[in-house]
Scaffold this motif. Structure first.
Motif, PDB file in Angstrom:
ATOM      1  N   VAL A   1       0.875  -1.181   0.000  1.00 19.15           N
ATOM      2  CA  VAL A   1       0.000   0.000   0.000  1.00 19.15           C
ATOM      3  C   VAL A   1       0.906   1.223   0.000  1.00 19.15           C
ATOM      4  O   VAL A   1       1.645   1.466   0.962  1.00 19.15           O
ATOM      5  N   HIS A   2       0.853   2.007  -1.067  1.00 20.83           N
ATOM      6  CA  HIS A   2       1.802   3.108  -1.243  1.00 20.83           C
ATOM      7  C   HIS A   2       1.089   4.384  -1.687  1.00 20.83           C
ATOM      8  O   HIS A   2       0.024   4.336  -2.311  1.00 20.83           O
ATOM      9  N   PHE A   3       1.719   5.503  -1.389  1.00 20.67           N
ATOM     10  CA  PHE A   3       1.263   6.758  -1.961  1.00 20.67           C
ATOM     11  C   PHE A   3       1.603   6.766  -3.450  1.00 20.67           C
ATOM     12  O   PHE A   3       2.661   6.279  -3.879  1.00 20.67           O
ATOM     13  N   ALA A   4       0.722   7.351  -4.238  1.00 21.27           N
ATOM     14  CA  ALA A   4       0.886   7.345  -5.691  1.00 21.27           C
ATOM     15  C   ALA A   4       2.189   7.998  -6.124  1.00 21.27           C
ATOM     16  O   ALA A   4       2.874   7.504  -7.032  1.00 21.27           O
TER      17      ALA A   4
ATOM     18  N   LYS B   1       0.750  -7.835 -11.187  1.00 22.99           N
ATOM     19  CA  LYS B   1      -0.013  -7.620  -9.967  1.00 22.99           C
ATOM     20  C   LYS B   1      -1.420  -7.100 -10.269  1.00 22.99           C
ATOM     21  O   LYS B   1      -1.648  -6.448 -11.298  1.00 22.99           O
ATOM     22  N   HIS B   2      -2.330  -7.392  -9.337  1.00 27.77           N
ATOM     23  CA  HIS B   2      -3.651  -6.782  -9.381  1.00 27.77           C
ATOM     24  C   HIS B   2      -3.540  -5.431  -8.674  1.00 27.77           C
ATOM     25  O   HIS B   2      -3.305  -5.372  -7.464  1.00 27.77           O
ATOM     26  N   VAL B   3      -3.702  -4.366  -9.452  1.00 26.80           N
ATOM     27  CA  VAL B   3      -3.472  -3.009  -8.952  1.00 26.80           C
ATOM     28  C   VAL B   3      -4.803  -2.316  -8.720  1.00 26.80           C
ATOM     29  O   VAL B   3      -5.705  -2.366  -9.564  1.00 26.80           O
ATOM     30  N   ILE B   4      -4.922  -1.654  -7.571  1.00 26.99           N
ATOM     31  CA  ILE B   4      -6.092  -0.818  -7.296  1.00 26.99           C
ATOM     32  C   ILE B   4      -5.613   0.602  -7.037  1.00 26.99           C
ATOM     33  O   ILE B   4      -4.757   0.836  -6.175  1.00 26.99           O
ATOM     34  N   VAL B   5      -6.146   1.532  -7.799  1.00 28.15           N
ATOM     35  CA  VAL B   5      -5.823   2.949  -7.663  1.00 28.15           C
ATOM     36  C   VAL B   5      -7.009   3.626  -6.982  1.00 28.15           C
ATOM     37  O   VAL B   5      -8.136   3.554  -7.476  1.00 28.15           O
ATOM     38  N   ILE B   6      -6.752   4.278  -5.857  1.00 27.73           N
ATOM     39  CA  ILE B   6      -7.818   4.967  -5.119  1.00 27.73           C
ATOM     40  C   ILE B   6      -7.649   6.461  -5.338  1.00 27.73           C
ATOM     41  O   ILE B   6      -6.700   7.072  -4.874  1.00 27.73           O
ATOM     42  N   GLY B   7      -8.584   7.041  -6.078  1.00 27.57           N
ATOM     43  CA  GLY B   7      -8.519   8.452  -6.432  1.00 27.57           C
ATOM     44  C   GLY B   7      -8.721   8.618  -7.923  1.00 27.57           C
ATOM     45  O   GLY B   7      -8.102   7.913  -8.731  1.00 27.57           O
TER      46      GLY B   7
ATOM     47  N   LEU C   1      -2.502   1.904  -4.682  1.00 29.96           N
ATOM     48  CA  LEU C   1      -1.895   3.223  -4.853  1.00 29.96           C
ATOM     49  C   LEU C   1      -2.884   4.297  -4.412  1.00 29.96           C
ATOM     50  O   LEU C   1      -4.003   4.376  -4.936  1.00 29.96           O
ATOM     51  N   LEU C   2      -2.483   5.087  -3.444  1.00 24.30           N
ATOM     52  CA  LEU C   2      -3.329   6.143  -2.887  1.00 24.30           C
ATOM     53  C   LEU C   2      -3.079   7.441  -3.652  1.00 24.30           C
ATOM     54  O   LEU C   2      -2.015   8.061  -3.526  1.00 24.30           O
ATOM     55  N   ALA C   3      -4.062   7.841  -4.446  1.00 26.66           N
ATOM     56  CA  ALA C   3      -3.942   9.027  -5.299  1.00 26.66           C
ATOM     57  C   ALA C   3      -5.097   9.974  -5.001  1.00 26.66           C
ATOM     58  O   ALA C   3      -5.893  10.311  -5.883  1.00 26.66           O
TER      59      ALA C   3
END
Length: 487
Positions: A263-266, A291-297, A408-410
């Motif tokens: 879990v990382h900052f974008a 990887k299965h990627v999820i972008v939040i934002g 990714l936290l965006a």
């Protein structure tokens, strides 16, 4: 205008893109600039509308009708001069600006707007190809010295204006290369870094000095390997100091499982890839491969994460937005000439991405300290009758799970780096930004100015250029008593 009936005769022609399957195999730009004739026809579509709302819609107040007309008449050199009169770096904005000018275009009321951004892109690229973009060193030096802290678009615009006014300018940057957000925040497939490098060569010829790998602030906060300069040393050595750093504190998501690996900052993710594209050796690089990627934002940063993940070879990419899905077409009679709230899809979305809206993240779950899935639920928005504010609540029975190897936290940025502002003793506003107004850009600290994201918060590249230019005029007035720099 050169072609009074042009808006009736010609349709909007958009810039074309390289096919998604082909562009996913490289990190280079893939937008094809308009041909000379295509740009000419787009310029012909500019109406003699009387009041150019496009100019007021543009943060740097580009004189858009004039260079549209000049392109129609094929006077490209004059068009470049008009473009540069309000914008130091049109090759940046012509690539990454969302074009609020086009939303404000009078033709946009009942048709498709003039392709202003594509014309701007064509003008500056034509200017570089013809060798017309040359250094503009000052006729005489003033003997005044200015330090600019931060080398993003605000800092570079401010530095170039001050150097052309005759001041000796040094730009300090904590990263190993100059460019700030332009260099390490925007992927190469949207903005190749060669565009930055040739502007830096121009600015060096105009007298600007660059000091990368230099941290300005309290020495104990400097990362290992960086040179450290204290605020006191800059205030002693220079006649003015301009703070133009970015809004670098990202908005976090404090839910259970946030501490899990993966879990990382974008920006940590994007910055590493940009460094790799620049030739830097990146140890333990965050990668989306397989990887299965999820972008939040759902903003530009999230979109950049989508494009970067696909180029790295992600198994799947999903993007969530907390807010509800916007309509695909705005009510132009209600919103024009202002920036409308409507659904926007980027070129990265076209390359492959599952999108969903009104999704709230409840937790991250995993094993052995590594994230494996995301738990979320659908939310609905409603207006609180007591306060009139919009609030959200979870929809009953809507909880679901998705596999997640990389999250990714965006979700935007909340403020600039507080350590730097505190070291200078600069007062903050309610949002944690440097407190300074747009009349003079000066802070509560003598001879210390602030502009760009550090003053206004997270914003667009074009707003940063505007603030850098306006701040440069204020600094020039402060040092010389008057200024001929444009505001």
């Amino acid at each position: 205008m050169g072609k009074v009936t042009g808006f009736l005769e010609f349709q909007r022609v958009k810039e074309t893109y390289e096919a998604p399957l082909k562009r996913l195999n490289h990190w280079n730009e893939f937008v094809h600039t308009l041909t000379t004739e295509e740009a000419r026809q787009q310029g012909a579509r500019c109406m003699d509308c009387g009041i150019p709302f496009c100019t007021s819609g543009c943060p740097v107040n580009n004189i858009i009708p004039d260079w549209n007309d000049l392109v129609y008449r094929q006077d490209w050199h004059s068009a470049l001069d008009v473009l540069h009169s309000t914008n130091n770096f049109p090759e940046f904005t012509g690539r990454v600006c969302p074009a609020p000018c086009e939303a404000a275009c009078t033709l946009n009321i009942n048709s498709e707007a003039v392709g202003i951004k594509s014309i701007e892109h064509a003008i500056i690229d034509h200017g570089w190809q013809e060798g017309w973009v040359l250094p503009q060193p000052p006729a005489r030096k003033t003997g005044k010295r200015v330090a600019v802290v931060g080398s993003g678009p605000a800092g570079l615009a401010c530095a170039q204006q001050l150097a052309r006014a005759g001041h000796s300018v040094t730009v300090f940057e904590k990263s190993n290369r100059i460019g700030g957000l332009l260099r390490y925040g925007i992927p190469d497939f949207k903005l190749e870094k060669s565009h930055i490098d040739r502007r830096l060569r121009q600015m060096e010829a105009e007298g600007v000095e660059f000091s990368p790998s230099t941290y300005v602030g309290a020495p104990e906060h400097a990362e290992e390997g960086l040179n450290a300069r204290t605020p006191e040393s800059l205030q002693t050595e220079f006649d003015a100091v301009v703070l133009t750093g970015g809004a670098e504190n990202p908005r976090d998501l404090p839910v259970p499982g946030r501490e899990l690996r993966g879990v990382h900052f974008a920006m940590d993710f994007l910055r590493q890839q940009n460094k790799a594209c620049n030739g830097d050796r990146v140890s333990k690089q965050i990668t989306a491969k397989d990887k299965h990627v999820i972008v939040i934002g759902g903003g530009d940063t999230g979109s950049d994460c989508v494009g970067t993940s696909n180029r790295q070879g992600a198994a799947s990419v999903t993007q969530f937005e907390l807010m509800p899905k916007l309509p695909e077409t705005e009510d132009k009679a209600l919103t024009w000439p202002y920036w409308p709230a409507k659904l926007r899809s980027s070129s990265s979305h076209e390359e492959g991405c599952q999108r969903d809206w009104a999704i709230g993240t409840k937790s991250f779950e995993g094993k052995n300290g590594k994230v494996e899935k995301l738990v979320a639920a659908r939310v609905e928005w409603f207006k609180d009758k007591a306060t009139g504010q919009m609030k959200m609540r979870e929809m009953e029975g809507s909880q679901f799970e998705l596999p997640a190897d990389l999250v990714l936290l965006a979700m935007g940025f909340v403020s600039p780096v507080k350590n730097v502002l505190d070291a200078f003793g600069v007062d903050l506003d309610a949002r944690g930004n440097a407190r300074a107004n747009t009349d003079d850009y000066i802070t509560n600290v003598d001879k210390v100015f602030a502009a760009g994201d550090m003053r206004r918060g997270q914003s667009l590249v074009v707003w940063a250029i505007r603030e850098g230019r306006q701040c440069a005029r204020s600094v020039d007035e402060y040092l010389m008593g008057a200024s001929t720099l444009p505001r």
